[in-house]
Design an enzyme around this catalytic site. Sequence first.
Site, mmCIF file in Angstrom:
data_model
loop_
_atom_site.group_PDB
_atom_site.id
_atom_site.type_symbol
_atom_site.label_atom_id
_atom_site.label_comp_id
_atom_site.label_asym_id
_atom_site.label_seq_id
_atom_site.Cartn_x
_atom_site.Cartn_y
_atom_site.Cartn_z
ATOM 1 N N ARG A 95 0.848 -1.191 0.000
ATOM 2 C CA ARG A 95 0.000 0.000 0.000
ATOM 3 C C ARG A 95 0.881 1.236 0.000
ATOM 4 O O ARG A 95 1.754 1.386 0.860
ATOM 5 C CB ARG A 95 -0.904 0.012 1.239
ATOM 6 C CG ARG A 95 -1.731 1.284 1.335
ATOM 7 C CD ARG A 95 -2.654 1.294 2.554
ATOM 8 N NE ARG A 95 -3.350 2.575 2.641
ATOM 9 C CZ ARG A 95 -3.520 3.270 3.758
ATOM 10 N NH1 ARG A 95 -3.073 2.801 4.911
ATOM 11 N NH2 ARG A 95 -4.152 4.424 3.734
ATOM 12 N N GLN A 187 -7.929 7.258 6.642
ATOM 13 C CA GLN A 187 -8.383 7.551 8.007
ATOM 14 C C GLN A 187 -9.354 8.724 8.066
ATOM 15 O O GLN A 187 -9.013 9.801 8.564
ATOM 16 C CB GLN A 187 -7.185 7.778 8.940
ATOM 17 C CG GLN A 187 -6.304 6.555 9.052
ATOM 18 C CD GLN A 187 -5.293 6.583 10.209
ATOM 19 O OE1 GLN A 187 -4.615 5.597 10.424
ATOM 20 N NE2 GLN A 187 -5.200 7.675 10.935
ATOM 21 N N SER A 190 -9.283 11.309 10.839
ATOM 22 C CA SER A 190 -8.090 12.055 11.259
ATOM 23 C C SER A 190 -8.056 13.518 10.842
ATOM 24 O O SER A 190 -7.827 14.400 11.671
ATOM 25 C CB SER A 190 -6.831 11.349 10.759
ATOM 26 O OG SER A 190 -6.755 10.046 11.294
ATOM 27 N N ASN A 328 -7.435 0.430 9.485
ATOM 28 C CA ASN A 328 -6.172 0.589 10.204
ATOM 29 C C ASN A 328 -6.459 0.357 11.679
ATOM 30 O O ASN A 328 -7.465 0.842 12.195
ATOM 31 C CB ASN A 328 -5.610 2.009 10.033
ATOM 32 C CG ASN A 328 -5.260 2.334 8.583
ATOM 33 O OD1 ASN A 328 -5.319 1.472 7.711
ATOM 34 N ND2 ASN A 328 -4.884 3.575 8.332
ATOM 35 N N TYR A 330 -4.372 0.209 15.590
ATOM 36 C CA TYR A 330 -3.159 0.293 16.401
ATOM 37 C C TYR A 330 -3.393 -0.054 17.867
ATOM 38 O O TYR A 330 -2.631 -0.801 18.447
ATOM 39 C CB TYR A 330 -2.544 1.700 16.301
ATOM 40 C CG TYR A 330 -1.904 1.960 14.958
ATOM 41 C CD1 TYR A 330 -0.601 1.547 14.700
ATOM 42 C CD2 TYR A 330 -2.593 2.598 13.935
ATOM 43 C CE1 TYR A 330 0.000 1.771 13.466
ATOM 44 C CE2 TYR A 330 -2.002 2.822 12.695
ATOM 45 C CZ TYR A 330 -0.706 2.403 12.470
ATOM 46 O OH TYR A 330 -0.117 2.611 11.252
ATOM 47 N N GLU A 409 -3.253 -0.927 7.806
ATOM 48 C CA GLU A 409 -2.129 -0.518 8.662
ATOM 49 C C GLU A 409 -2.244 -1.223 9.998
ATOM 50 O O GLU A 409 -3.343 -1.358 10.535
ATOM 51 C CB GLU A 409 -2.123 1.005 8.959
ATOM 52 C CG GLU A 409 -1.757 1.886 7.801
ATOM 53 C CD GLU A 409 -1.769 3.379 8.178
ATOM 54 O OE1 GLU A 409 -1.503 3.719 9.358
ATOM 55 O OE2 GLU A 409 -2.051 4.198 7.291
#
EC number: 3.2.1.147
Length: 501
Positions: A95, A187, A190, A328, A330, A409
């Site tokens: 990506r 995102q 964001s 994504n 985290y 991600e």
Amino acid sequence: DEEITCQENLPFTCGNTDALNSSSFSSDFIFGVASSAYQIEGTIGRGLNIWDGFTHRYPNKSGPDHGNGDTTCDSFSYWQKDIDVLDELNATGYRFSIAWSRIIPRGKRSRGVNEKGIDYYHGLISGLIKKGITPFVTLFHWDLPQTLQDEYEGFLDPQIIDDFKDYADLCFEEFGDSVKYWLTINQLYSVPTRGYGSALDAPGRCSPTVDPSCYAGNSSTEPYIVAHHQLLAHAKVVDLYRKNYTHQGGKIGPTMITRWFLPYNDTDRHSIAATERMKEFFLGWFMGPLTNGTYPQIMIDTVGERLPSFSPEESNLVKGSYDFLGLNYYFTQYAQPSPNPVNSTNHTAMMDAGAKLTYINASGHYIGPLFEKDKADSTDNIYYYPKGIYSVMDYFKNKYYNPLIYVTENGISTPGDENRNQSMLDYTRIDYLCSHLCFLNKVIKEKDVNVKGYLAWALGDNYEFNKGFTVRFGLSYIDWNNVTDRDLKKSGQWYQSFISP
């Protein structure tokens, strides 16, 4: 069905690739890594974007070291080295993002196209395909041409919708025969919150009482307007692809930043309610419109006239505007109730959820291992929770009609002040990646979630938004004094043996 056991905390043993590897997943499952243009390419040969503007205007926000993306790892020159890393990893997916200002330096297609910029991406894409690597291409990873910010404040103005569509049209026209996975906007949460709410990100707009250094803005209203225009711009581009480019045989969708939320006190109904609100304000803000054509009811009730509404035509355009979702992930946070001072001058859109987020719960329990140490204040440390990826995937399946998902991600940083040897022995990254891959495998097998790929962040060390070069996210090491080489760290070697056991 087989029972899959995954550890939630240290010490992890999932780094043993005999036990967990790519053959635990379906044969068509894509494994690879990710990057973005501003973070890796450098400025050579492109027009200015808002991250250039932001990092030079507010160097203290670009990173503690005042680092920026001016040169970074110079993937504009060394893209072949990036492909070598992917080849060494035996990756089947990569990506990356196209820099809008590299192919349309002045933002609007009518003002001219930069053929050299287009050639750069042609070279990269054909280089990937030669090696059997599937490109996942992000159209917008935050690097808006500066001219469009200067002219009409970018995503704050509906003019962005047609300019984004014209840019996407050029990309589909040029690269669509080779690219089968398109991501519209990185995102969705964001830019509205960080670019126009807290002003931690470009373009750096906010209310003067939130941060007096902001050049303009309103943190209470603008995030909702920007998010609304992002959704409309995204949907317009998907509509364009479906009308004019389906013969290319590709798929298109947005990228969502996801988190999971757990109650700060799981016996307290107020904590439980705050947790549910966070899911709607963080995920539902975008997934509501994308699946049902409307914002979540709790947002409509709380935000009131600050929340834009969709016309019936817009609602139909946005609803169902994806073939797959890039997710994504985290970390996960604990949520507890927090006041929402709507009428105060320093109110931000992020307060509307009425939740305070922490990594430690009411009984003093940390959610998991250390994700990132805060140099200035250890109470701002981030901790991670591998099981969160299981919960997020299960939630998306059940709440949002079982979408096709690619994890676009997932990764962890190590401190940038470590020496080369310490950076290369990144066992913490192996722990992070393998523990998340274990839970990803578990949720696919146990809940039949339709996940078809996993792209770790990041291919190599690069400029990190807000952190400069004080952290390293790469599976390969880059020496900032000589950026020509990318050397696989321990985690890269581990991932290589995970992909090809």
